[in-house]
Structure formats: C-alpha cells, structure tokens
Design an enzyme around this catalytic site. Structure first.
Site, short mmCIF file in Angstrom:
data_model
loop_
_atom_site.label_atom_id
_atom_site.label_comp_id
_atom_site.label_asym_id
_atom_site.label_seq_id
_atom_site.Cartn_x
_atom_site.Cartn_y
_atom_site.Cartn_z
N GLY A 40 1.11 -1.35 -0.20
CA GLY A 40 0.15 -0.06 -0.22
C GLY A 40 0.73 1.42 0.01
CG ASP A 44 3.87 15.02 -8.24
OD1 ASP A 44 3.71 14.56 -6.84
OD2 ASP A 44 5.18 15.20 -8.73
N GLY A 83 -28.23 17.59 16.22
CA GLY A 83 -28.77 16.28 16.06
C GLY A 83 -29.05 16.06 14.60
N GLY A 131 -2.87 14.11 -9.15
CA GLY A 131 -4.01 13.67 -8.47
C GLY A 131 -4.23 14.40 -7.01
CD GLU A 163 -5.31 10.60 -6.06
OE1 GLU A 163 -4.48 11.51 -6.39
OE2 GLU A 163 -6.33 10.51 -6.68
N GLY A 164 -2.08 8.15 -1.38
CA GLY A 164 -1.09 8.33 -0.52
C GLY A 164 -1.36 8.95 0.88
C1 LIG Z 1 -11.84 4.22 -1.32
C2 LIG Z 1 -10.28 3.82 -1.97
C3 LIG Z 1 -10.06 4.15 -3.12
C4 LIG Z 1 -8.67 3.77 -3.57
N1 LIG Z 1 -8.41 3.89 -5.06
C5 LIG Z 1 -7.06 3.52 -5.33
C6 LIG Z 1 -7.05 3.54 -6.75
O1 LIG Z 1 -7.72 4.04 -7.55
N2 LIG Z 1 -5.88 2.77 -7.20
C7 LIG Z 1 -4.98 2.52 -6.21
O2 LIG Z 1 -3.88 2.01 -6.88
N3 LIG Z 1 -5.18 2.54 -4.71
C8 LIG Z 1 -6.36 2.92 -4.48
N4 LIG Z 1 -6.64 2.98 -3.15
C9 LIG Z 1 -5.65 2.46 -2.18
C10 LIG Z 1 -4.96 3.55 -1.32
O3 LIG Z 1 -3.93 4.47 -2.01
C11 LIG Z 1 -4.24 2.92 -0.11
O4 LIG Z 1 -5.05 2.31 0.53
C12 LIG Z 1 -3.37 4.02 0.49
O5 LIG Z 1 -2.24 4.49 -0.27
C13 LIG Z 1 -2.72 3.21 1.85
O6 LIG Z 1 -2.36 1.73 1.69
P1 LIG Z 1 -2.93 0.62 2.70
O7 LIG Z 1 -4.17 0.84 2.73
O8 LIG Z 1 -2.18 -0.55 2.21
O9 LIG Z 1 -2.23 1.10 4.07
P2 LIG Z 1 -0.70 0.85 4.79
O10 LIG Z 1 0.35 1.05 3.67
O11 LIG Z 1 -0.86 -0.47 5.16
O12 LIG Z 1 -0.62 1.95 5.95
C14 LIG Z 1 -1.42 1.83 7.13
C15 LIG Z 1 -1.19 2.78 8.17
O13 LIG Z 1 0.41 2.75 8.40
C16 LIG Z 1 0.98 3.99 7.98
N5 LIG Z 1 2.02 3.86 7.38
C17 LIG Z 1 2.78 3.10 6.49
N6 LIG Z 1 3.93 3.42 6.11
C18 LIG Z 1 4.15 4.19 7.07
C19 LIG Z 1 5.56 4.57 7.34
N7 LIG Z 1 6.89 4.71 6.61
N8 LIG Z 1 5.93 5.79 8.31
C20 LIG Z 1 4.48 6.18 9.10
N9 LIG Z 1 3.30 5.61 8.58
C21 LIG Z 1 3.16 4.54 7.82
C22 LIG Z 1 -0.28 4.60 6.87
O14 LIG Z 1 0.00 6.25 6.71
C23 LIG Z 1 -1.37 4.31 7.42
O15 LIG Z 1 -2.00 4.96 8.41
C24 LIG Z 1 -7.86 3.26 -2.71
C25 LIG Z 1 -8.35 3.09 -1.19
C26 LIG Z 1 -9.48 3.40 -0.92
C27 LIG Z 1 -9.93 3.09 0.50
#
Ligand SMILES: Cc1cc2nc3c(=O)[nH]c(=O)nc-3n(C[C@H](O)[C@H](O)[C@H](O)COP(=O)(O)OP(=O)(O)OC[C@H]3O[C@@H](n4cnc5c(N)ncnc54)[C@H](O)[C@@H]3O)c2cc1C
Length: 397
Positions: free
Chosen positions: A133, A243, A355, A245, A378-379
């Site tokens: 992710g 960037d 409410g 997005g 988007e990160g």
């Molecule tokens: C509704 C929705 C739409 C989406 N659309 C797309 C899409 O179109 N295409 C696509 O590719 N993805 C998409 N995503 C994915 C989205 O970009 C990821 O969910 C997001 O980047 C976070 O990844 P993760 O969920 O695996 O969380 P993780 O990476 O597992 O993170 C979990 C937590 O740990 C934190 N964390 C992770 N690494 C670190 C670090 N080094 N230091 C500090 N904190 C950290 C994160 O900030 C977060 O709080 C979508 C997600 C959702 C829910």
C-alpha cells in the site's frame, strides 16, 4: 514564487457551467446514489458528453484544453455537490489520462488518450496490492517477458473505477529484486483481455457512488505497445500522476468544505435556540470564522499549485530537477492540508447542525463520511509528511 490567482473569463465561464450542471443533474440523484451504493452511470455519461473527462487534456488529444487550473475548477465544483462524482473523474483523469499524456507514445495517445478525453472510454489506475500500500514500490504483481510480449500475473486491490473501466493503468514488477527504481513498469490493460477480471468490490464508509475493486491478472498477455513509459520506470509514471491527483484531490476537499461551511452558515442563521438564531452566539461565530479562514487559504494554495503545473507543461522531459521537487512538495502539502482541513471543517459544520447533522441522508452527514478518505488515498497523509520532510531535509524550506 509566482502567484497567478486571477481566473480568466473562460475559466469563470467554465466554473459557472459546471456549477449549473452539478446543481441540475447531480444534486438531485446524490442521496439515492449514496443510499443504494450505486455507480451513477447516467450522470457519468452526461459528464462524458460535456467533456468533463478530458478537461486538462489538450484539444489535439480530444480534451477541453483547460489545463490543471480548469481541472481543479471542475474538481472543486463537483466536490461541492458530490465527492463520488469528483473521485470517478479524478481516477480517470489524474491517474489514468495523465500517465498517457505525459509518458505515452503518439500511437498510445491516439489509441487510449483520445477516446478517454472524449468521454468514450473510462480509465482507472492500479498500484495498490494486498501486501503493498504505502510501500507502493514493493509490488508483487509480476510482469515477465515472453518474447516480445509480457505476461502479467497478480492481484490488485482498491481500484477506483475498477469495475467500470475500459482500460486500467496497471503497475507490475518487471524485476522484483530492483524494487521501485528499475523494477516496476506501467502497463495499459484493456477490459476483456483474456486472464483479466474484476474480483470483489468493497463496501465503504463513504464515496458510495464509486467502485473500489479487486483486479485479477491471471497470466494476462500484452504486446509491447501496452508498455506505458520505459520498462522499469513505472514508479516514476505513478508518482508523476499522483502529483496531479493530489492537487485535484485538494480541489475536491475545497469544494466539500466550502459547501459544508455554506450550509452551516445558512443553518445557523435559521435555527433559533434560547430566543436567538444560533449564529448570534460567539461559539458558533468562531466556528464559522475558522471555516472561512480554511476555505480562503486552501483556495489560494490549490490554484497556485495548479497554475505551477500548467506553467511546467505536459512534457516531463522538459522539467528541470528543482521544478520537479517543488511540484512534488507542493502537491503533498496541498493534499495533506486540504484533506485534513476538509475533515475538520465538515466536522464543525456537522456540529453546528446539531442532531440533524447526524441523521442519515442529510448532505452534511454524507459529506462527513465522504471526506475521510482524502486523508488516506493517493498516499496517506503520513506518507505526504514523509515526502515533505525528506525534501525539506535535502533542500531546506
Ligand atoms: C476508497 C479507496 C479508493 C482507492 N483507490 C485507489 C486506486 O484507484 N488505485 C490504487 O492503486 N489504490 C487505491 N486505493 C488505495 C490507497 O491508495 C491505499 O489504501 C493507501 O495508499 C494506503 O495503503 P494501505 O491501505 O495498504 O495502508 P498501509 O500502507 O498498510 O498503511 C497503514 C497505516 O500505516 C501508515 N504507514 C505506512 N507506512 C508508514 C511509514 N513509513 N511511516 C509512517 N506511517 C506509515 C499509513 O499512513 C497508515 O496510516 C484506494 C483506497 C481506498 C480506500
């Protein structure tokens, strides 16, 4: 630092047209779309007819040629009425069309970008995987060469527009040992390609009009014309699109918080308690003042950042190193602040509604659920802070 915040007459006219469209066509269907958790196919079709899926794409490639500023106007105006519609356009435009515009060959632009900008085809972008992710360079989906062709194998998740898209920009590992730099390649994968299918679609807290789909790639065979950008440079393709997005996301946050602040202002002037409209109480006035400050600040940031991206143009080969760094830092700042301010402003606006703000189906309740994802996709905002801090440690403020 150049400041360009005067909208042209064309930009103002475009804003007025989108605002009228969103009020007339989107606002009436949003509550039901949210309740039924349905992709709004009819209004998406209408937006495609209006050219809203090609706003920053140059006219020579079938778009409206209104640049990033025009695109942010669209995103802000859609965000005012419904974040789902903004997200559908955003996944297509920022993350699907931008890679084609910036990195596509002329042939790829004619084949994929033109129909996308004209609204004939819908795009999506797929980077995230179950095991990757935030650490998005660590993709497990593999791309192996088979003569001239490539075979893609793996599972992607959380793809916005994934269920409906005609073509998806998919990131796959051409050499998993190399990781982000050299090991990831962007591919254009068309719906209907053997081995490519849509899996589970998630149920979500908000953005009920969007699909968030799993994509399954089971030995998907692609010709070399499906490679977008250079082999091994897919991570750059993805980050460059992000960037764009991140700025349009901030524009959507701006629209959402402006709508919430406006609703709270009106509500506070009409709701009487203890014999006075609640807007007469200082506690409420201070909340309204805080909202106005955030809207004002975010508006300035969004359009300044979009204007920089317009000045830089659409050919990454012409960007200098410092410009790239500045653009990436700004996009992270505006995405992070915008999404957090939107959550705060909408929360306070909900509070002013009392409410009623908590009742299912009110616009403020939907806006509250919709806004939260801005801090994650988007990160995540933790990742934005890492991007900003790394750049600060290299270059200073
Ligand atoms: C509704 C929705 C739409 C989406 N659309 C797309 C899409 O179109 N295409 C696509 O590719 N993805 C998409 N995503 C994915 C989205 O970009 C990821 O969910 C997001 O980047 C976070 O990844 P993760 O969920 O695996 O969380 P993780 O990476 O597992 O993170 C979990 C937590 O740990 C934190 N964390 C992770 N690494 C670190 C670090 N080094 N230091 C500090 N904190 C950290 C994160 O900030 C977060 O709080 C979508 C997600 C959702 C829910």
């Amino acid at each position: 630092m150049a400041i360009e915040l005067e909208f042209t007459a064309d930009q103002e006219a475009f804003r007025a047209a989108v605002r009228a469209f969103a009020q007339k066509e989107i606002a009436p269907i949003v509550a039901e779309m949210d309740e039924r958790e349905e992709f709004p196919a009819r209004t998406v079709r209408r937006m495609q007819e209006e050219g809203y899926f090609g706003v920053p794409t140059p006219e020579e490639y079938g778009g409206l040629g209104l640049g990033k500023v025009g695109y942010c106007i669209l995103s802000e105006e859609l965000g005012r009425v419904d974040a789902s519609h903004a997200a559908i356009v955003g996944a297509h435009t920022s993350l699907g069309a931008t890679p084609l515009l910036y990195f596509g060959t002329e042939e790829q632009k004619r084949r994929w970008l033109v129909p996308a900008a004209k609204g004939e085809k819908l795009l999506a972008f797929s980077l995230t995987e179950p095991g990757s992710g935030s650490d998005s360079g660590a993709v497990h989906t593999r791309a192996t060469r088979d003569g001239e062709a490539w075979l893609l194998h793996g599972t992607k998740i959380y793809v916005t527009n994934g269920r409906e898209a005609d073509t998806v920009v998919v990131m796959a590992g051409n050499d998993l040992k190399l990781g982000a730099n050299g090991g990831v390649t962007a591919f254009l994968v068309d719906k209907g390609t053997p081995g490519f299918s849509v899996g589970r679609c998630e149920k979500k807290m908000g953005l009920h009009g969007t699909s968030t789909a799993e994509l399954i790639l089971d030995e998907v065979r692609l010709g070399p014309e499906h490679v977008l950008g250079e082999v091994g440079r897919g991570f750059i393709v993805a980050m460059t699109a992000l960037d764009v997005g991140r700025v349009s996301l901030a524009a959507c946050s701006l629209g959402g918080m402006q709508a919430a602040a406006t609703a709270a202002l009106e509500f506070s002037q009409n709701r009487t308690q203890f014999g006075l409209p609640i807007s007469e109480y200082e506690a409420i006035q201070f909340k309204l003042a805080d909202m106005a400050m955030h809207v004002y600040a975010l508006r300035s940031m969004v359009y300044q950042t979009a204007a920089r991206q317009d000045r830089m143009g659409n050919d990454p080969k012409k960007w200098n190193h410092l410009e790239r760094l500045e653009k990436t830092r700004e996009a992270a700042i505006v995405k992070c602040l915008g999404s957090e301010w939107a959550v705060d402003v909408i929360d306070e606006a909900l509070q002013i509604h009392g409410g009623l703000g908590y009742i299912r189906g009110t616009p403020i309740e939907r806006a509250y659920r919709d806004a939260r994802i801005g801090e994650i996709f988007e990160g995540t905002n933790e990742i934005q802070r890492i991007v900003i801090a790394r750049d600060l440690l290299n270059r200073g403020l």
